[in-house]
Write an enzyme that holds these catalytic residues in place. Structure first.
Site, mmCIF file in Angstrom:
data_model
loop_
_atom_site.group_PDB
_atom_site.id
_atom_site.type_symbol
_atom_site.label_atom_id
_atom_site.label_comp_id
_atom_site.label_asym_id
_atom_site.label_seq_id
_atom_site.Cartn_x
_atom_site.Cartn_y
_atom_site.Cartn_z
ATOM 1 N N CYS A 137 -60.076 116.099 148.495
ATOM 2 C CA CYS A 137 -60.102 117.471 148.872
ATOM 3 C C CYS A 137 -60.093 118.367 147.771
ATOM 4 C CB CYS A 137 -59.579 117.550 150.721
ATOM 5 S SG CYS A 137 -59.592 119.930 150.953
ATOM 6 N N CYS A 140 -58.356 121.886 148.806
ATOM 7 C CA CYS A 140 -57.144 121.782 149.571
ATOM 8 C C CYS A 140 -55.889 121.675 147.815
ATOM 9 C CB CYS A 140 -57.196 120.658 150.046
ATOM 10 S SG CYS A 140 -58.184 120.665 152.125
ATOM 11 N N ASP A 141 -56.127 120.397 147.364
ATOM 12 C CA ASP A 141 -55.381 119.991 146.296
ATOM 13 C C ASP A 141 -55.674 120.685 145.117
ATOM 14 O OD1 ASP A 141 -54.105 119.008 148.498
ATOM 15 O OD2 ASP A 141 -55.483 117.142 148.144
#
Ligand code: NDP
Length: 318
Positions: A137, A140-141
């Site tokens: 992701c 997300c990261d």
């Protein structure tokens, strides 16, 4: 012994674009749908960035914003969203029986919009380093890759989109494609090729993720499929963009699935068991669509599933 038993007209599994569209339609038909949000609430749109091809948004819309708006729209008409996921299901009973943790939910109809989850390479070293430099992701990261050299695996639109997004943080992004050809759309591929921070490796496979002992990705052991040449690419992050696996394994034996585990549907949304239509059970979105897999097609089949539910309940006397 279950803590609670409730009987619903319709339950929708999944709160991605397809499930929420089904929820909007079912709620507006006064069916008070229950949406079980599943393992990945909001589905794939909630972990994507700018969506430029959803009609009605000339300047694009952020995926999470689109999902939030759909949730608001569904709840406004009476849909109930619950942060829970299916443990098991029995489609042989009437009403159908869903086990959700300790609770049993009975429902006269079921819409399966459980989507598809990110695919992994399956290497033990990759699995050991998830959350320690390995991620599926980018949104997300990505921030954690700030100032680092990273790799993105894949040759489709997901990989291009992730790579382009990650150039905001990483100093260099290497896209590792296992073949010579790309599945990515031309516009996305051209953007990636033109980007000065992005480089490409073709015909290249990841053999191992290095850094398991240190619990921190140190690099990738790569091999060229054509020449057999092996080398180490020093990267601090590896992002996967290699497609998705349908979330339908819990229906195996009760609903027909294809060889890759996608739900086989008739007329886009009708589920079958051994080729015979299963009355009251519908599937929509990516869990049954291996061909288009777009937000708008997911929304389209979500709408169809809800309309079929309405018709089915009416025909069966509800
Ligand atoms: P795709 O199936 O299109 O591409 C998957 C890529 O991953 C291919 O290059 C494939 O290689 C590679 N791959 C698969 N398995 C492995 C493996 N084990 N090891 C190495 N490489 C592997 O998936 P996407 O998720 O990219 O796209 C799915 C759909 O979603 C498409 O329709 C796409 O257009 C859409 N999409 C649209 C976006 C947008 O418009 N903004 C963004 C993201 C997706 P190979 O070709 O060799 O099989």
């Amino acid at each position: 012994m279950s803590d609670q038993i409730e009987v619903r007209d319709t339950v929708i599994l999944g709160s991605g674009c397809s499930g929420l569209t089904a929820a909007i339609y079912a709620a507006r038909s006064n069916l008070k749908p229950l949406v079980l949000e599943g393992h990945e609430p909001g589905g794939q749109l909630s972990i994507t960035t700018l969506v430029e091809n959803f009609p009605g948004w000339p300047d694009g819309v952020q995926g999470p914003e689109l999902i939030e708006n759909m949730k608001k729209q569904a709840t406004r008409f009476g849909a109930e969203l619950r942060l829970a996921h299916l443990t098991s299901v029995d489609l042989t009973t009437s009403p159908f029986e869903l086990t959700v943790g300790k609770d049993i939910i009975k429902t006269r109809s079921l819409i399966i919009a459980s989507g598809a989850s990110a695919r992994w390479l399956g290497l033990p070293s990759e699995q050991a380093l998830i959350g320690h430099g390995v991620s599926s992701c980018a949104t997300c990261d990505g921030f954690f890759a700030s100032g680092k050299e990273i790799a993105v695996i894949g040759g489709g639109d997901s990989a291009m989109e992730e790579a382009l997004f990650l150039t905001r943080f990483a100093t260099k992004v290497t896209i590792i494609n296992r073949s010579e050809n790309f599945r990515a759309s031309r516009i996305m591929l051209e953007r990636a090729i033109a980007h000065p921070q992005i480089e490409f490796l073709h015909n290249t496979l990841v053999e191992e993720c290095l850094g398991v002992e240190e619990k921190d990705l140190k690099g990738l052991k790569l091999v060229n499929r054509k020449t057999g040449e092996r080398w180490m690419l020093p990267v601090s992050f590896m992002f996967l963009g290699i497609g998705h696996v349908p979330n339908a394994s819990m229906f195996k034996g009760q609903i027909d699935l294809d060889g890759d585990g996608y739900i086989l549907t008739e007329h886009n949304v009708f589920c079958t068991n051994q080729g015979i239509q299963l009355h009251g059970v519908y599937a929509c979105g990516d869990v049954q669509d291996r061909r288009y897999r777009q937000a708008i097609t997911a929304a389209g089949t979500g709408c169809m599933a809800a309309l079929e539910v309405e018709k089915y309940l009416e025909e069966t006397g509800r």
